[in-house]
Design a protein around this motif. Structure first.
Motif, PDB file in Angstrom:
ATOM      1  N   ASP A 246       0.781  -1.151   0.011  1.00 17.37           N
ATOM      2  CA  ASP A 246      -0.025  -0.156   0.060  1.00 17.37           C
ATOM      3  C   ASP A 246       1.052   1.282   0.150  1.00 17.37           C
ATOM      4  OD1 ASP A 246      -2.535  -0.470  -0.079  1.00 17.37           O
ATOM      5  OD2 ASP A 246      -2.824  -0.835   1.791  1.00 17.37           O
ATOM      6  N   THR A 247       1.858   1.176   1.085  1.00 13.53           N
ATOM      7  CA  THR A 247       2.507   2.624   1.232  1.00 13.53           C
ATOM      8  C   THR A 247       3.995   2.543   0.581  1.00 13.53           C
ATOM      9  OG1 THR A 247       3.530   1.847   3.164  1.00 13.53           O
ATOM     10  CG2 THR A 247       1.326   2.851   3.332  1.00 13.53           C
ATOM     11  N   ALA A 248       4.439   3.912   0.522  1.00 15.04           N
ATOM     12  CA  ALA A 248       5.869   3.915   0.053  1.00 15.04           C
ATOM     13  C   ALA A 248       6.809   3.184   0.947  1.00 15.04           C
ATOM     14  CB  ALA A 248       6.218   5.375  -0.248  1.00 15.04           C
ATOM     15  N   LYS A 249       6.697   3.416   2.133  1.00 14.49           N
ATOM     16  CA  LYS A 249       7.724   2.585   3.132  1.00 14.49           C
ATOM     17  C   LYS A 249       7.528   0.805   2.917  1.00 14.49           C
ATOM     18  CE  LYS A 249       8.269   2.381   8.178  1.00 14.49           C
ATOM     19  NZ  LYS A 249       7.744   1.012   8.446  1.00 14.49           N
ATOM     20  N   GLU A 250       6.038   0.403   2.678  1.00 16.20           N
ATOM     21  CA  GLU A 250       6.002  -0.970   2.341  1.00 16.20           C
ATOM     22  C   GLU A 250       6.627  -1.333   1.035  1.00 16.20           C
ATOM     23  OE1 GLU A 250       1.693  -1.390   4.657  1.00 16.20           O
ATOM     24  OE2 GLU A 250       1.709  -1.570   2.453  1.00 16.20           O
ATOM     25  N   MET A 251       6.698  -0.466   0.062  1.00 11.28           N
ATOM     26  CA  MET A 251       7.502  -0.677  -1.235  1.00 11.28           C
ATOM     27  C   MET A 251       8.724  -0.643  -1.162  1.00 11.28           C
ATOM     28  SD  MET A 251       6.902  -0.837  -4.807  1.00 11.28           S
ATOM     29  CE  MET A 251       5.482   0.329  -5.389  1.00 11.28           C
ATOM     30  N   GLU A 253      10.274  -1.609   1.600  1.00  9.99           N
ATOM     31  CA  GLU A 253      10.693  -2.864   2.547  1.00  9.99           C
ATOM     32  C   GLU A 253      10.729  -4.039   1.320  1.00  9.99           C
ATOM     33  OE1 GLU A 253       8.065  -2.721   5.503  1.00  9.99           O
ATOM     34  OE2 GLU A 253       9.299  -1.140   6.616  1.00  9.99           O
ATOM     35  N   ALA A 254       9.767  -4.197   0.331  1.00 13.19           N
ATOM     36  CA  ALA A 254       9.598  -5.177  -0.334  1.00 13.19           C
ATOM     37  C   ALA A 254      10.609  -5.048  -1.453  1.00 13.19           C
ATOM     38  CB  ALA A 254       8.291  -5.289  -1.107  1.00 13.19           C
ATOM     39  N   VAL A 255      10.800  -4.124  -1.988  1.00  7.80           N
ATOM     40  CA  VAL A 255      11.987  -3.865  -2.903  1.00  7.80           C
ATOM     41  C   VAL A 255      13.257  -4.217  -2.476  1.00  7.80           C
ATOM     42  CG1 VAL A 255      13.069  -2.210  -4.532  1.00  7.80           C
ATOM     43  CG2 VAL A 255      10.553  -2.420  -4.420  1.00  7.80           C
ATOM     44  N   MET A 256      13.544  -3.738  -1.646  1.00  5.62           N
ATOM     45  CA  MET A 256      15.084  -3.956  -0.621  1.00  5.62           C
ATOM     46  C   MET A 256      15.049  -5.467  -0.133  1.00  5.62           C
ATOM     47  SD  MET A 256      16.580  -1.335  -1.152  1.00  5.62           S
ATOM     48  CE  MET A 256      17.895  -1.188   0.030  1.00  5.62           C
ATOM     49  N   VAL A 271       5.631   6.436  -6.844  1.00 10.44           N
ATOM     50  CA  VAL A 271       5.638   6.240  -5.413  1.00 10.44           C
ATOM     51  C   VAL A 271       5.329   7.812  -4.785  1.00 10.44           C
ATOM     52  CG1 VAL A 271       7.032   5.612  -3.485  1.00 10.44           C
ATOM     53  CG2 VAL A 271       7.162   4.189  -5.362  1.00 10.44           C
ATOM     54  N   ALA A 272       4.535   7.569  -3.925  1.00  7.59           N
ATOM     55  CA  ALA A 272       4.085   9.156  -3.271  1.00  7.59           C
ATOM     56  C   ALA A 272       5.542   9.675  -2.700  1.00  7.59           C
ATOM     57  CB  ALA A 272       3.112   8.925  -2.334  1.00  7.59           C
ATOM     58  N   ASP A 273       5.879  11.041  -2.984  1.00  9.37           N
ATOM     59  CA  ASP A 273       6.823  11.620  -2.321  1.00  9.37           C
ATOM     60  C   ASP A 273       6.690  12.018  -1.018  1.00  9.37           C
ATOM     61  OD1 ASP A 273       8.286  11.485  -4.684  1.00  9.37           O
ATOM     62  OD2 ASP A 273       7.584  13.265  -5.544  1.00  9.37           O
ATOM     63  N   PHE A 274       5.578  12.249  -0.641  1.00  8.65           N
ATOM     64  CA  PHE A 274       5.187  12.489   0.581  1.00  8.65           C
ATOM     65  C   PHE A 274       4.108  11.658   1.291  1.00  8.65           C
ATOM     66  CE2 PHE A 274       6.372  16.261  -1.670  1.00  8.65           C
ATOM     67  CZ  PHE A 274       7.352  16.795  -1.110  1.00  8.65           C
ATOM     68  N   ALA A 275       4.114  11.762   2.484  1.00 10.70           N
ATOM     69  CA  ALA A 275       2.924  11.109   3.301  1.00 10.70           C
ATOM     70  C   ALA A 275       2.728  11.964   4.713  1.00 10.70           C
ATOM     71  CB  ALA A 275       3.470   9.712   3.916  1.00 10.70           C
ATOM     72  N   PRO A 276       1.592  11.581   5.139  1.00 11.20           N
ATOM     73  CA  PRO A 276       0.877  12.656   6.338  1.00 11.20           C
ATOM     74  C   PRO A 276       1.816  12.199   7.202  1.00 11.20           C
ATOM     75  CG  PRO A 276      -0.917  11.737   5.062  1.00 11.20           C
ATOM     76  CD  PRO A 276       0.390  11.146   4.512  1.00 11.20           C
ATOM     77  N   ARG A 298       5.279  14.752   5.572  1.00  8.96           N
ATOM     78  CA  ARG A 298       7.005  14.242   5.547  1.00  8.96           C
ATOM     79  C   ARG A 298       7.473  13.727   4.320  1.00  8.96           C
ATOM     80  NH1 ARG A 298       6.639   9.158   6.171  1.00  8.96           N
ATOM     81  NH2 ARG A 298       5.302   8.473   7.459  1.00  8.96           N
ATOM     82  N   LYS A 299       8.622  13.630   3.903  1.00  9.73           N
ATOM     83  CA  LYS A 299       9.137  13.027   2.605  1.00  9.73           C
ATOM     84  C   LYS A 299       9.111  11.599   3.061  1.00  9.73           C
ATOM     85  CE  LYS A 299      12.846  14.661   0.155  1.00  9.73           C
ATOM     86  NZ  LYS A 299      14.094  15.601   0.225  1.00  9.73           N
ATOM     87  N   ASN A 300       8.765  10.820   2.091  1.00 11.18           N
ATOM     88  CA  ASN A 300       8.749   9.253   1.994  1.00 11.18           C
ATOM     89  C   ASN A 300      10.282   8.860   1.713  1.00 11.18           C
ATOM     90  OD1 ASN A 300       6.386   8.167   2.700  1.00 11.18           O
ATOM     91  ND2 ASN A 300       5.484   8.441   0.597  1.00 11.18           N
ATOM     92  N   PRO A 301      10.898   7.581   2.057  1.00 17.02           N
ATOM     93  CA  PRO A 301      12.102   7.123   1.719  1.00 17.02           C
ATOM     94  C   PRO A 301      12.117   7.212   0.572  1.00 17.02           C
ATOM     95  CG  PRO A 301      10.529   5.302   2.556  1.00 17.02           C
ATOM     96  CD  PRO A 301       9.953   6.674   2.727  1.00 17.02           C
ATOM     97  N   ASP A 302      13.582   7.467  -0.121  1.00 15.02           N
ATOM     98  CA  ASP A 302      13.770   7.457  -1.374  1.00 15.02           C
ATOM     99  C   ASP A 302      14.348   6.109  -1.825  1.00 15.02           C
ATOM    100  OD1 ASP A 302      15.086   7.477  -3.972  1.00 15.02           O
ATOM    101  OD2 ASP A 302      16.075   9.694  -3.530  1.00 15.02           O
TER     102      ASP A 302
END
Ligand SMILES: Cc1cc2nc3c(=O)[nH]c(=O)nc-3n(C[C@H](O)[C@H](O)[C@H](O)COP(=O)(O)O)c2cc1C
Length: 394
Positions: A246-251, A253-256, A271-276, A298-302
């Motif tokens: 769902d989220t950039a953070k999960e993306m 984790e899955a990719v890494m 991927v969303a650049d920002f998240a609440p 806040r900025k999402n992980p790159d």
């Protein structure tokens, strides 16, 4: 390659002569069988002229010539392509009815079959059509999905015959380059969703079609494919392993977790650049006293930057969705992020790219190379991107 083109009685039959020409451009020999109803929509004479061969519309043939056309043809054919395929022909194929030249031939045919449905959206969604297409798929028939867009009846919807270049690309792929055999390809696709509260989220207009087309094309070219996908309504291409996030953070984790075991990573996700900054644990109420509320982001992980640290480092393809100075901005991103290739598209043109069947891209390499792919179906774009990857992997 010897192709039998079956044409049935839908509006899109008028596109058949053009399809014959484009198949011939691949070096294919094409023979055409029309249903009697197709002959109401397109002239058998035009098809005979472009195919340089007699066109069959009547299963009883010419008694003076003797022989049984459909058996002789089945020995000759390497592929049966039915385009357009009506709801009626699809139903007959599903149960084996053979009551005209095309459906009789279809039962005699022994090699691969591709079917390109074309019909009004309401027919396409009818339970019998859905079920008949599933039956054909389960038997190994390749369905070339119709497109969304303007339909002949003056409505918008899904059901328009796939674009001729997309059909031709599928035939080309069927003939098959297996240049990604033995390679493991990781593809990301779709949007991410960043929760605001339990019912709301921030997201974007990505449909996931580009990434799914790349995953499909890479698998057909012999790769083992893993797809990491944000929420989409798309069907997972057959033979592709999927991880849903769902989220950039999960993306991230899955990719890494998967990147080091893949030789090629293609990042087509938006991927969303920002998240609440915080996610409310209850639905945020409308303020009674104000017309605005503040949302702090806040900025999402790159993910791209993180990928550059993976060992062994995969070959990395990034995407850049730009609205201005497309080539300049994309080339800067290519350098800054340490990708090997970047696929740039101009998202200011709302008729292509996001949420569309077509795209127009620039494929830029670290070596300074630049290839423009003019407006084409996403499957065509997917193959041109993979061509660029294969050329650089040697
Ligand atoms: C003007 C017109 C357009 C049609 N377009 C389509 C179409 O796009 N797709 C479809 O499945 N049927 C369409 N039909 C219905 C088919 O022509 C009808 O089901 C016919 O029996 C199909 O015959 P065939 O499958 O043997 O060619 C259309 C009918 C008419 C009168």
């Amino acid at each position: 390659m010897n192709i039998v083109l079956g044409v049935s009685g839908g509006i899109a039959a008028y596109k058949a002569p053009e399809l014959v020409r484009r198949l011939q451009d691949l070096g294919a020999a094409v023979r055409v069988i029309l249903t009697p109803n197709a002959a109401r929509f397109v002239s058998p004479l035009s098809l005979a002229a472009v195919s340089h061969h007699g066109v069959i519309t009547d299963q009883w043939g010419d008694p003076a010539k003797g022989g049984v056309d459909h058996i002789e043809m089945a020995r000759w054919a390497e592929l049966l392509l039915i385009a357009p395929a009506t709801a009626n022909v699809i139903a007959k194929l599903a149960v084996g009815i053979a009551d005209d030249a095309l459906t009789t031939y279809s039962v005699a045919h022994r090699t691969a079959i591709m079917v390109a449905p074309a019909m009004n959206w309401s027919m396409l969604q009818h339970a019998t059509v859905v079920q008949n297409l599933a039956t054909l798929r389960s038997r190994g028939v390749e369905i070339i999905d119709p497109e969304s867009g303007y339909l002949a009846e003056g409505e918008e919807g899904e059901g328009r015959l796939a674009a001729i270049p997309a059909i031709v690309e599928r035939v080309k792929m069927h003939r098959g380059t297996r240049d990604l055999e033995g390679k493991r390809v990781l593809v990301t696709a779709g949007p991410t969703r960043e929760a605001i509260d339990p019912v709301r989220y921030l997201s974007n207009r990505s449909s996931g079609r580009m990434g799914y087309a790349i995953a499909d094309a890479a698998r057909r070219r012999g790769a083992t494919v893993t797809l990491v996908s944000g929420p989409t309504s798309l069907e997972v291409p057959p033979g592709v392993d999927i991880t849903r996030i769902d989220t950039a953070k999960e993306m991230l984790e899955a990719v890494m977790a998967k990147a080091a075991s893949h030789q090629i990573v293609i990042k087509a996700a938006a991927v969303a650049d920002f998240a609440p900054e915080t996610v409310a644990d209850r639905k945020i109420k409308k303020p009674a006293d104000r017309g605005t509320i503040e949302l702090s982001l806040r900025k999402n992980p790159d993910i791209l930057a993180s990928l550059a640290t993976v060992h062994p480092r995969p070959f990395i393809v990034a995407f850049a969705a730009e609205t201005d100075s497309v080539e300049k901005n994309a080339r800067e991103k290519l350098e800054r992020k340490g990708a090997d290739l970047i696929v740039a598209n101009d998202v200011s043109d709302t008729t292509i790219g996001f949420d569309s069947d077509e795209n127009e891209v620039l494929i830029l390499g670290r070596d300074g190379s630049s290839v423009r792919v003019e407006r084409s179906p996403k499957l065509v774009i997917a193959n041109r991107i993979l061509d660029a990857v294969v050329a650089r992997l040697g």
